[in-house]
Write an enzyme that holds these catalytic residues in place. Structure first.
Site, PDB file in Angstrom:
ATOM      1  N   ASN A 154       0.843  -1.197   0.000  1.00 40.40           N
ATOM      2  CA  ASN A 154       0.000   0.000   0.000  1.00 40.40           C
ATOM      3  C   ASN A 154       0.877   1.245   0.000  1.00 40.40           C
ATOM      4  O   ASN A 154       1.930   1.298   0.657  1.00 40.40           O
ATOM      5  CB  ASN A 154      -1.008   0.008   1.165  1.00 40.40           C
ATOM      6  CG  ASN A 154      -0.408  -0.180   2.528  1.00 40.40           C
ATOM      7  OD1 ASN A 154       0.606  -0.840   2.689  1.00 40.40           O
ATOM      8  ND2 ASN A 154      -1.054   0.385   3.537  1.00 40.40           N
ATOM      9  N   CYS A 195      -4.029   0.540  -2.540  1.00 39.37           N
ATOM     10  CA  CYS A 195      -3.911  -0.687  -1.758  1.00 39.37           C
ATOM     11  C   CYS A 195      -2.807  -1.596  -2.312  1.00 39.37           C
ATOM     12  O   CYS A 195      -2.455  -1.532  -3.496  1.00 39.37           O
ATOM     13  CB  CYS A 195      -5.223  -1.464  -1.782  1.00 39.37           C
ATOM     14  SG  CYS A 195      -6.525  -0.756  -0.785  1.00 39.37           S
ATOM     15  N   GLU A 216      -2.921  -4.786  -2.930  1.00 40.69           N
ATOM     16  CA  GLU A 216      -3.370  -5.721  -3.962  1.00 40.69           C
ATOM     17  C   GLU A 216      -3.361  -5.050  -5.332  1.00 40.69           C
ATOM     18  O   GLU A 216      -2.985  -5.666  -6.337  1.00 40.69           O
ATOM     19  CB  GLU A 216      -4.789  -6.223  -3.654  1.00 40.69           C
ATOM     20  CG  GLU A 216      -4.892  -7.053  -2.381  1.00 40.69           C
ATOM     21  CD  GLU A 216      -5.195  -6.219  -1.148  1.00 40.69           C
ATOM     22  OE1 GLU A 216      -4.720  -5.065  -1.072  1.00 40.69           O
ATOM     23  OE2 GLU A 216      -5.907  -6.718  -0.268  1.00 40.69           O
TER      24      GLU A 216
END
Ligand code: THU
Length: 147
Positions: free
Chosen positions: A42, A53, A55
């Site tokens: 992040n 984020c 991901e």
């Protein structure tokens, strides 16, 4: 790579998160169908809502390295990254926006991507598929009637 190794990659990456505002460090490791692994963290911003984020950072790296359609497995770990190893007891699951981003990759291949969610210290893990995390998702197929 074993589940443990993928989690370790996510936990290691989390130590490089830029999270001065939330002080919650997240790392994500993505493995391709061919076993290639990329990571993301992040990256927060003084304009809070512009933070990215882990991901989504990792999905961007995955797309460059081997293509979203080749994402096979994902590990996510989050916690306190202020020491030499990631700490914390609470399992970090992908936020709603990240679930949607992972769903896009899943739709491209038709593969139900596995997500291994870990707590900071790596002692607790939950395995979920993207179809479980975002049932009845909105994806590319929903746009077929666009003009
Ligand atoms: N965060 C992630 O990186 N991934 C998630 O799925 C949950 C939340 C980050 C965003 C923000 O920088 C911090 O964790 C606290 O919400």
């Amino acid at each position: 790579m074993t589940d443990e190794q993928l989690i370790a990659a996510a936990r290691d990456a989390a130590l490089k998160a830029y999270a001065p505002y939330s002080r919650f460090s997240v790392g994500c490791a993505i493995e391709s169908v061919d076993g290639e692994v990329v990571t993301g963290v992040n990256v927060e911003n003084a304009c809070y809502r512009l933070g990215v984020c882990a991901e989504q950072s990792a999905l961007s790296a995955a797309h460059l390295a081997f293509g979203l359609q080749n994402v096979a497995r994902i590990a996510v770990a989050g916690g306190d990254g202020s020491s030499e190893t990631l700490a914390g007891d609470i399992i970090c699951t992908p936020c709603g926006g990240c679930r949607q981003a992972i769903y896009e990759a899943s739709c491209l291949s038709g593969r139900d991507i596995e997500i291994i969610c870990s707590n900071g210290n790596g002692s607790a893990v939950e395995r979920r598929s993207i179809s479980t995390l975002i049932p009845n998702g909105f994806g590319p197929a929903n746009l077929k009637d666009a003009g």
